[in-house]
Design an enzyme around this catalytic site. Structure first.
Site, PDB file in Angstrom:
ATOM      1  N   ASP A 191       1.537 -16.938  -5.282  1.00 60.34           N
ATOM      2  CA  ASP A 191       2.189 -15.843  -6.011  1.00 60.34           C
ATOM      3  C   ASP A 191       1.150 -15.164  -6.901  1.00 60.34           C
ATOM      4  O   ASP A 191       1.152 -15.306  -8.120  1.00 60.34           O
ATOM      5  CB  ASP A 191       3.365 -16.373  -6.843  1.00 60.34           C
ATOM      6  CG  ASP A 191       4.069 -15.240  -7.584  1.00 60.34           C
ATOM      7  OD1 ASP A 191       3.954 -14.079  -7.141  1.00 60.34           O
ATOM      8  OD2 ASP A 191       4.728 -15.520  -8.607  1.00 60.34           O
TER       9      ASP A 191
ATOM     10  N   GLU B 129       2.472 -10.121   0.118  1.00 65.14           N
ATOM     11  CA  GLU B 129       2.739  -8.678   0.128  1.00 65.14           C
ATOM     12  C   GLU B 129       4.226  -8.467   0.404  1.00 65.14           C
ATOM     13  O   GLU B 129       4.960  -9.405   0.727  1.00 65.14           O
ATOM     14  CB  GLU B 129       1.879  -7.975   1.203  1.00 65.14           C
ATOM     15  CG  GLU B 129       1.949  -6.461   1.091  1.00 65.14           C
ATOM     16  CD  GLU B 129       0.828  -5.696   1.830  1.00 65.14           C
ATOM     17  OE1 GLU B 129      -0.052  -6.340   2.422  1.00 65.14           O
ATOM     18  OE2 GLU B 129       0.867  -4.459   1.803  1.00 65.14           O
TER      19      GLU B 129
ATOM     20  N   ASP C 142       0.837  -1.205   0.000  1.00 68.64           N
ATOM     21  CA  ASP C 142       0.000   0.000   0.000  1.00 68.64           C
ATOM     22  C   ASP C 142       0.875   1.260   0.000  1.00 68.64           C
ATOM     23  O   ASP C 142       2.088   1.191   0.158  1.00 68.64           O
ATOM     24  CB  ASP C 142      -0.975  -0.011   1.192  1.00 68.64           C
ATOM     25  CG  ASP C 142      -0.253   0.024   2.527  1.00 68.64           C
ATOM     26  OD1 ASP C 142       0.774  -0.662   2.672  1.00 68.64           O
ATOM     27  OD2 ASP C 142      -0.700   0.748   3.442  1.00 68.64           O
TER      28      ASP C 142
ATOM     29  N   HIS D 264       1.935  -8.636  -3.879  1.00 73.50           N
ATOM     30  CA  HIS D 264       0.886  -7.649  -3.586  1.00 73.50           C
ATOM     31  C   HIS D 264       1.592  -6.318  -3.351  1.00 73.50           C
ATOM     32  O   HIS D 264       1.898  -5.941  -2.223  1.00 73.50           O
ATOM     33  CB  HIS D 264       0.086  -8.068  -2.345  1.00 73.50           C
ATOM     34  CG  HIS D 264      -1.063  -7.158  -2.033  1.00 73.50           C
ATOM     35  ND1 HIS D 264      -2.287  -7.282  -2.638  1.00 73.50           N
ATOM     36  CD2 HIS D 264      -1.180  -6.105  -1.191  1.00 73.50           C
ATOM     37  CE1 HIS D 264      -3.109  -6.350  -2.187  1.00 73.50           C
ATOM     38  NE2 HIS D 264      -2.453  -5.614  -1.302  1.00 73.50           N
TER      39      HIS D 264
HETATM   40  O1  9MR Z   1      -3.497  -3.599  -0.015  1.00 72.11           O
HETATM   41  C1  9MR Z   1      -3.808  -3.776   1.359  1.00 72.11           C
HETATM   42  C2  9MR Z   1      -2.601  -4.320   2.081  1.00 72.11           C
HETATM   43  O2  9MR Z   1      -1.546  -3.391   2.062  1.00 72.11           O
HETATM   44  C3  9MR Z   1      -2.944  -4.723   3.497  1.00 72.11           C
HETATM   45  O3  9MR Z   1      -1.884  -5.424   4.096  1.00 72.11           O
HETATM   46  C4  9MR Z   1      -4.179  -5.605   3.513  1.00 72.11           C
HETATM   47  C5  9MR Z   1      -4.632  -5.942   4.922  1.00 72.11           C
HETATM   48  O4  9MR Z   1      -4.953  -4.800   5.625  1.00 72.11           O
HETATM   49  O5  9MR Z   1      -5.244  -4.981   2.850  1.00 72.11           O
HETATM   50  C6  9MR Z   1      -4.970  -4.699   1.487  1.00 72.11           C
HETATM   51  O6  9MR Z   1      -6.093  -4.090   0.932  1.00 72.11           O
HETATM   52  C7  9MR Z   1      -7.183  -4.950   0.681  1.00 72.11           C
HETATM   53  C8  9MR Z   1      -8.305  -4.696   1.669  1.00 72.11           C
HETATM   54  O7  9MR Z   1      -7.917  -5.016   2.973  1.00 72.11           O
HETATM   55  C9  9MR Z   1      -9.527  -5.483   1.288  1.00 72.11           C
HETATM   56  N1  9MR Z   1      -9.901  -5.205  -0.060  1.00 72.11           N
HETATM   57  C10 9MR Z   1      -8.868  -5.513  -1.041  1.00 72.11           C
HETATM   58  C11 9MR Z   1      -7.622  -4.714  -0.741  1.00 72.11           C
HETATM   59  C12 9MR Z   1      -6.505  -5.093  -1.703  1.00 72.11           C
HETATM   60  O8  9MR Z   1      -6.813  -4.848  -2.980  1.00 72.11           O
HETATM   61  O1  9MR Z   2       2.555  -6.784   9.321  1.00 72.00           O
HETATM   62  C1  9MR Z   2       1.213  -6.648   9.706  1.00 72.00           C
HETATM   63  C2  9MR Z   2       0.726  -7.967  10.250  1.00 72.00           C
HETATM   64  O2  9MR Z   2       1.417  -8.264  11.439  1.00 72.00           O
HETATM   65  C3  9MR Z   2      -0.765  -7.915  10.491  1.00 72.00           C
HETATM   66  O3  9MR Z   2      -1.206  -9.205  10.854  1.00 72.00           O
HETATM   67  C4  9MR Z   2      -1.462  -7.452   9.231  1.00 72.00           C
HETATM   68  C5  9MR Z   2      -2.967  -7.366   9.370  1.00 72.00           C
HETATM   69  O4  9MR Z   2      -3.333  -6.384  10.244  1.00 72.00           O
HETATM   70  O5  9MR Z   2      -0.973  -6.195   8.852  1.00 72.00           O
HETATM   71  C6  9MR Z   2       0.377  -6.201   8.532  1.00 72.00           C
HETATM   72  O6  9MR Z   2       0.778  -4.917   8.181  1.00 72.00           O
HETATM   73  C7  9MR Z   2       0.249  -4.371   6.986  1.00 72.00           C
HETATM   74  C8  9MR Z   2      -0.200  -2.969   7.332  1.00 72.00           C
HETATM   75  O7  9MR Z   2      -1.283  -3.022   8.208  1.00 72.00           O
HETATM   76  C9  9MR Z   2      -0.568  -2.160   6.098  1.00 72.00           C
HETATM   77  N1  9MR Z   2       0.494  -2.195   5.143  1.00 72.00           N
HETATM   78  C10 9MR Z   2       0.857  -3.535   4.753  1.00 72.00           C
HETATM   79  C11 9MR Z   2       1.340  -4.300   5.935  1.00 72.00           C
HETATM   80  C12 9MR Z   2       1.864  -5.670   5.531  1.00 72.00           C
HETATM   81  O8  9MR Z   2       0.867  -6.543   5.163  1.00 72.00           O
END
Ligand code: 9MR
Ligand code: 9MR
Length: 566
Positions: free
Chosen positions: A540, A549, A175, A495
């Site tokens: 993947d 991610e 993100d 991701h």
């Molecule tokens: O892209 C988001 C990612 O960085 C986060 O780790 C993840 C969990 O919070 O969420 C991703 O975004 C998703 C969202 O939570 C749900 N809808 C789809 C999004 C990704 O396209």
């Molecule tokens: O690294 C984080 C992981 O420990 C959590 O379980 C997860 C869901 O809350 O979120 C991860 O962090 C994400 C952050 O919230 C948004 N940017 C992407 C991070 C990696 O997935």
């Protein structure tokens, strides 16, 4: 029908052909232990190693064991070919399967460089130049010079809607937001590794805009994020905003196409203490740095005022759901939530103590001394403080306890290698797999072992650290090399918004994927994982944010580990 069936069967065979022999796909040093894991039980006498011209090398891999996965029940054959030490390109052959590998001095050098360079490639707020980035060049996105103060973050001098400037820094992950908790952890673990492996990092140039100044490239790269972090502190009271974010995650578009308003959101105790810790550590490390002459003084003041704010606001935790009940717009992006700040107190007090030598901070650190020493992660930052005690005052009573705890943690891990499927200390319990496990377990445990090695000079810890590294590089249950741009079975669809939206086939290189995660929290989007097994629960696919991610804290842990290998 028949032909289709045959074709399908053939394709299946091809797909698995390269994947049956699992080994480090990046490079092995001449004198290191070399092992491979072959799926199934095979007659090791028939396993061969050939050189680049296809000629047998005359060194027979040795049978180590048949290892049975405690969860999937799969049996695998572990072989050792350490006797092969001559640099070169080789293939291991078993039946119709073949896996190529390389032996060379400084085998992980390019990987180390790429894992540092990746931070440049994910910088926000500046154009990424083709001179440094080649095909991954992109125009300036997210200038963040017009960021609004979210109502949750409003103060007397900065009412809701106040526009502030908070440019630079790295994108957090897949993100585009910027989070203090995770930034601080990332800086902290890399600075720790820098302090432990100074000569090694000082020799590494990665071709970034600052490469020609007098500062080590790694420290230049960290500074790009540190100077963003400084803008996240409210100068009026020392408190630090938890994050800079859009209300909702952006789509899979390039930075220049992002149009959502960005906000700084609620100050939090954990972010403020994490900030205090890294600013104090950085003030010490960048003191007298000719390229950043004002930084150390600023960082020291910032660290102290942040710490004071936290003293006045010890329970100001970040709880997004509660926040959304009170303030608009609602925010749905990453939380890095944590309702216990004891580890953040310990880390911040520790770093302020080593910066100022003021005993008051040492007393605070003692008050928050962690009861045990565990793998460093964004939510377990006490270990970063532990590393500092071990590095700077190993004779202190507290440090003596840490030493014992750290060594027993590492010894317990090393005990498991001899029966493991992939010749690794970590990864032998189903709980070792989960969101970000490749960094938060495999690499993080590896970093623990680097400290154990430094304390004892016992090579077994260094060996364990490398074994965990090699898991990440291909000797694992899926056969992937999990760092983008490396390996024969590569991660191609992380991701990661830039990697997906830039129209370039290859993903941004040098980025570590989160890794196998049986939680599969991303199924809602219709994804189908190939397996539910903890260590095979990886996809993947760009939609798989739970397993594929990328993130700065993960890459930082990778850099920290690589810095201490070889
Ligand atoms: O892209 C988001 C990612 O960085 C986060 O780790 C993840 C969990 O919070 O969420 C991703 O975004 C998703 C969202 O939570 C749900 N809808 C789809 C999004 C990704 O396209
Ligand atoms: O690294 C984080 C992981 O420990 C959590 O379980 C997860 C869901 O809350 O979120 C991860 O962090 C994400 C952050 O919230 C948004 N940017 C992407 C991070 C990696 O997935």
């Amino acid at each position: 029908m028949k032909i289709n069936f045959l074709l399908a069967a053939m394709m299946l065979q091809c797909a698995s052909a390269s994947a049956q022999i699992r080994l480090n796909q990046v490079g092995m040093s001449p004198n290191q232990e070399k092992t491979a894991t072959i799926e199934g039980t095979v007659d090791v006498g028939s396993v061969k190693i050939v050189d680049a011209s296809g000629k047998a090398v005359g060194i027979q891999p040795k049978f180590l064991r048949i290892a049975k996965s405690p969860w999937s029940g799969k049996e695998r054959t572990v072989v050792d070919f350490s006797a092969l030490t001559k640099p070169g390109k080789y293939s291991m052959k078993s039946g119709k399967f073949s896996a190529s590998f390389t032996i060379q001095p400084q085998a992980l050098q390019e990987l180390t460089k790429a894992s540092i360079k990746a931070f440049y490639l994910i910088r926000s707020g500046m154009a990424i130049d083709a001179k440094y980035a080649g095909q991954f060049a992109r125009p300036l996105g997210h200038p963040d010079t017009q960021v609004k103060v979210h109502p949750s973050a409003a103060s007397e001098s900065r009412p809701a809607g106040t526009v502030i400037s908070s440019p630079w820094g790295w994108y957090d992950a897949g993100d585009y937001n910027k989070y203090i908790v995770n930034s601080a952890f990332s800086i902290g673990i890399m600075l720790d590794s820098y302090e432990m492996n100074k000569a090694k990092f000082d020799a590494i140039k990665v071709n970034i805009p600052e490469s020609n100044n007098q500062t080590t490239d790694l420290l230049d790269e960290l500074m790009y994020n540190l100077k963003w972090m400084l803008t996240m502190q409210d100068p009026a009271d020392g408190g630090v905003y938890h994050k800079l974010t859009t209300p909702n995650f952006e789509g899979f578009i390039m930075p220049t196409d992002c149009k959502q308003q960005r906000y700084v959101v609620q100050k939090s105790t954990t972010a403020t203490l994490d900030f205090a810790a890294v600013m104090a550590q950085a003030a010490r490390i960048y003191a007298q740095n000719p390229d950043y002459p004002d930084f150390a003084q600023k960082a020291q003041e910032a660290a102290k005022s942040a710490y004071e704010w936290a003293k006045k606001n010890p329970r100001h935790f970040y709880n997004q759901d509660e926040m959304n009940k009170k303030f608009q717009p609602a925010v749905s992006t990453g939380t890095y939530g944590d309702g216990n700040a004891n580890d953040e107190w310990f880390w911040a007090a520790t770093e302020l103590y080593f910066l100022t030598k003021n005993e008051q901070y040492a007393d605070d650190a003692k008050q928050y001394q962690p009861r045990w020493v565990g793998t460093p992660t964004w939510g377990m930052v006490s270990t970063l403080g532990v590393f500092s005690w071990l590095a700077h005052q190993p004779s202190a009573a507290m440090a003596q306890q840490f030493r014992t705890q750290l060594l027993s943690f590492c010894d317990a891990l090393l005990d498991r290698t001899a029966t493991s499927c992939f010749q690794t200390p970590s990864g032998n319990s189903p709980r070792d797999y989960g969101w970000g496990c490749l960094a938060e377990k495999f690499c993080g445990d590896g970093v623990m072992m680097l400290y154990a090695h430094q304390l004892t000079k016992d090579k077994k810890y260094l060996k364990g650290a490398l074994q965990n590294m090699e898991y990440v590089l291909g000797r694992n249950a899926t056969g992937y090399c999990y760092v983008t741009g490396f390996g024969t079975k590569r991660v191609m669809h992380p991701h990661h918004r830039v990697s997906e939206a830039d129209g370039i086939v290859d993903p941004v290189p040098g980025l570590l994927a989160g890794g196998p995660n049986p939680g599969q929290q991303d199924l809602a989007s219709g994804l189908k994982y190939p397996s539910k097994q903890p260590d095979e629960s990886f996809l993947d696919n760009m939609g798989s944010y739970a397993s594929n991610e990328i993130a700065i804290n993960w890459n930082a842990t990778l850099v920290a580990l690589l810095g201490g290998l070889e």
